[in-house]
Design a protein around this motif. Structure first.
Motif, mmCIF file in Angstrom:
data_model
loop_
_atom_site.group_PDB
_atom_site.id
_atom_site.type_symbol
_atom_site.label_atom_id
_atom_site.label_comp_id
_atom_site.label_asym_id
_atom_site.label_seq_id
_atom_site.Cartn_x
_atom_site.Cartn_y
_atom_site.Cartn_z
ATOM 1 N N LEU A 221 -9.740 -3.348 -0.637
ATOM 2 C CA LEU A 221 -8.938 -2.743 0.423
ATOM 3 C C LEU A 221 -9.729 -2.548 1.716
ATOM 4 O O LEU A 221 -9.202 -2.015 2.695
ATOM 5 N N SER B 145 -5.006 3.711 -0.292
ATOM 6 C CA SER B 145 -6.438 3.817 -0.012
ATOM 7 C C SER B 145 -6.839 5.254 0.301
ATOM 8 O O SER B 145 -7.883 5.733 -0.151
ATOM 9 N N ASP C 285 -1.196 3.558 5.067
ATOM 10 C CA ASP C 285 -1.861 3.154 3.830
ATOM 11 C C ASP C 285 -1.912 4.367 2.904
ATOM 12 O O ASP C 285 -2.787 5.215 3.017
ATOM 13 N N ARG D 76 -12.258 -0.514 2.133
ATOM 14 C CA ARG D 76 -12.452 0.913 2.341
ATOM 15 C C ARG D 76 -13.711 1.465 1.656
ATOM 16 O O ARG D 76 -13.821 2.673 1.463
ATOM 17 N N CYS E 178 -1.527 -7.389 3.559
ATOM 18 C CA CYS E 178 -0.771 -6.143 3.496
ATOM 19 C C CYS E 178 -0.053 -5.857 4.811
ATOM 20 O O CYS E 178 -0.620 -6.006 5.890
ATOM 21 N N SER F 161 -4.184 -6.063 8.341
ATOM 22 C CA SER F 161 -4.940 -5.938 7.091
ATOM 23 C C SER F 161 -4.675 -7.089 6.134
ATOM 24 O O SER F 161 -4.398 -6.893 4.959
ATOM 25 N N ARG G 30 0.803 -1.218 0.000
ATOM 26 C CA ARG G 30 0.000 0.000 0.000
ATOM 27 C C ARG G 30 0.839 1.273 0.000
ATOM 28 O O ARG G 30 0.628 2.190 0.797
#
Length: 464
Positions: A453, A272, A269, A455, A264, A261, A213
């Protein structure tokens, strides 16, 4: 067989859908690298179910990175087993094992690599939290699959278990995906470590940074000196600046890494956050205009000049919007800008209501628990928005208000709208304009990436 032509369209699993080569090449690096990573992860998980397929032959495709003078260009390519009869067949691809053999020429470990492995294990073992460490030792999986030989494997008490991969030569995308999937299944945090950041960076390094990321971890002279002084592993963390470069590096420890995560591991991050900010940029302009217009013309704000600048800015991002504006005026005797502002208010009402869990309307004056349903029914019943029936249906379906589509009155209004008026589709300038304002719901590529992700905003997530 020599190269014939490129693949022009790849069909991805929904919600991404079709992604043409022009769209792919116009994406920011972070966008197409995410697609590339997801394709390779799927390939490692299930070779029989490709994430993306060639439009003509339906064979699996991946994203090949073609180096330019100072960057890389994404292109589609068939996987090796694809039919050579496809008109878009693009020649034989070097298999990962063959490419690896050609790169290393039988010598996969250099003296520098051995030294880095040794000193990284040494400084990690010096940390009192380390209960076990090993170099290039077979890690037997807990489940019945092939194991791995991590460069350095350490167990750090409450911090968890780490596989530290020291990467001096460019790794290959399929191998990157395979390692991330393996260590994720085993509950081991995978950290890729470079000795330096090259410029331009090989695509394999970019693939690693994508998995992390927007973080690159470097064990250089400064990190080595800090590690020996502190008695624990220190890494120089380089974070993407969002402009194609890097922020000033800072020293971090394994304790600073976020490992919750899934596949990752990162400090911040960087991908994102930027994607979320991009998704909100145009919408924030229009929302500010709507609030200003409602304040000055509360009864009928949509023709207010507050929308002039946002409309012009949106026109720069959506090809064909200006042409549609003239066409709309001729066909409907109304201003396309005001029509778009009203549609924006309808979609904002759905999004804000989904987010708050209660009706929040920015158009019409319906009240009570069924206010959103009444607003949608009234707008779809009127001639002005019948041509947007499919768009509104898709938007609702990609929000927490999706159960509304099962309500008979609304489903009937959508059916009647679709039957009575020609619908705009995803290629229409108005749909693409709304997709730029609400990419979380109407841009399949962005929606899928945010979902990957973890998100997706609350309003655009599945109904609970």
């Amino acid at each position: 067989m020599s190269h014939q032509r490129t693949i022009l369209i790849a069909d991805f699993e929904l919600p991404r859908g079709a992604v043409g080569i022009e769209q792919l090449m116009a994406m920011p690096r972070a966008g197409w690298e995410h697609l590339r990573a997801q394709i390779n992860l799927r390939r490692r998980q299930d070779r029989t179910r490709s994430l993306a397929k060639c439009r003509l032959c339906e064979g699996g495709v991946f994203i090949r990175s073609q180096a330019t003078r100072d960057s890389h260009v994404p292109l589609y390519a068939h996987f090796p087993e694809a039919s050579k009869e496809c008109p878009w067949y693009d020649g034989n691809n070097l298999r990962p094992d063959d490419a690896r053999a050609a790169q290393y020429q039988g010598h996969q470990e250099s003296a520098l690599h051995r030294r880095l492995c040794a000193i990284i294990e040494e400084v990690t073992k010096a940390d009192p939290r380390c209960s076990h460490s090993a170099i290039d030792t077979y890690l037997r999986p807990a489940i019945h699959q092939r194991g791995r030989w991590p460069d350095v494997y350490v167990e750090m008490g409450s911090l968890g278990r780490f596989a530290l991969e020291i990467q001096l030569s460019k790794p290959f995308a399929p191998e990157i995906a395979a390692r991330h999937l393996h260590y994720d299944r085993e509950g081991v945090a995978l950290v890729w470590i470079f000795n330096m950041l090259e410029h331009p960076m090989p695509q394999g390094f970019h693939d690693v940074v994508t998995m992390q990321r927007g973080n690159a971890f470097v064990f250089d002279e400064a990190a080595e000196a800090a590690s020996l002084e502190r008695g624990t592993l220190m890494l120089n963390c380089h974070l993407e600046d969002g402009k194609g470069g890097w922020l000033a590096p800072r020293l971090v420890t394994l304790h600073d890494l976020r490992t919750e995560s899934g596949r990752c591991v990162f400090v911040e991050d960087r991908r994102s956050d930027l994607l979320e900010a991009w998704s909100r940029t145009e919408r924030d302009r229009w929302w500010k205009a709507l609030r200003e217009a409602r304040k000055q013309k509360p009864d009928w704000p949509f023709y207010h000049d507050a929308f002039a600048n946002p409309w012009e800015a949106l026109g720069h991002e959506v090809p064909g919007l200006a042409g549609w504006e003239a066409e709309f005026w001729a066909q409907r005797s109304d201003r396309a800008r005001a029509h778009s502002a009203m549609l924006f208010a309808i979609l904002c009402s759905v999004a804000h209501s989904a987010d708050k869990g209660m009706p929040v309307l920015h158009i019409t004056k319906f009240k009570g628990e069924t206010a959103v349903l009444q607003m949608l029914n009234s707008k779809l019943m009127a001639a002005d928005f019948r041509h947007c029936g499919r768009l509104i249906e898709t938007f609702i379906d990609h929000s927490r208000l999706s159960p509304l589509l099962a309500v008979e009155s609304l489903s009937k209004k959508i059916f009647e709208a679709v039957r009575s008026d020609e619908q705009i589709d995803e290629e229409h300038p108005l749909w693409r304009a709304m997709a730029r304002l609400f990419p979380e719901a109407l841009n399949g590529v962005v929606r899928a990436e945010l979902s990957d992700l973890g998100r997706l905003p609350k309003w655009a997530s599945a109904a609970e």
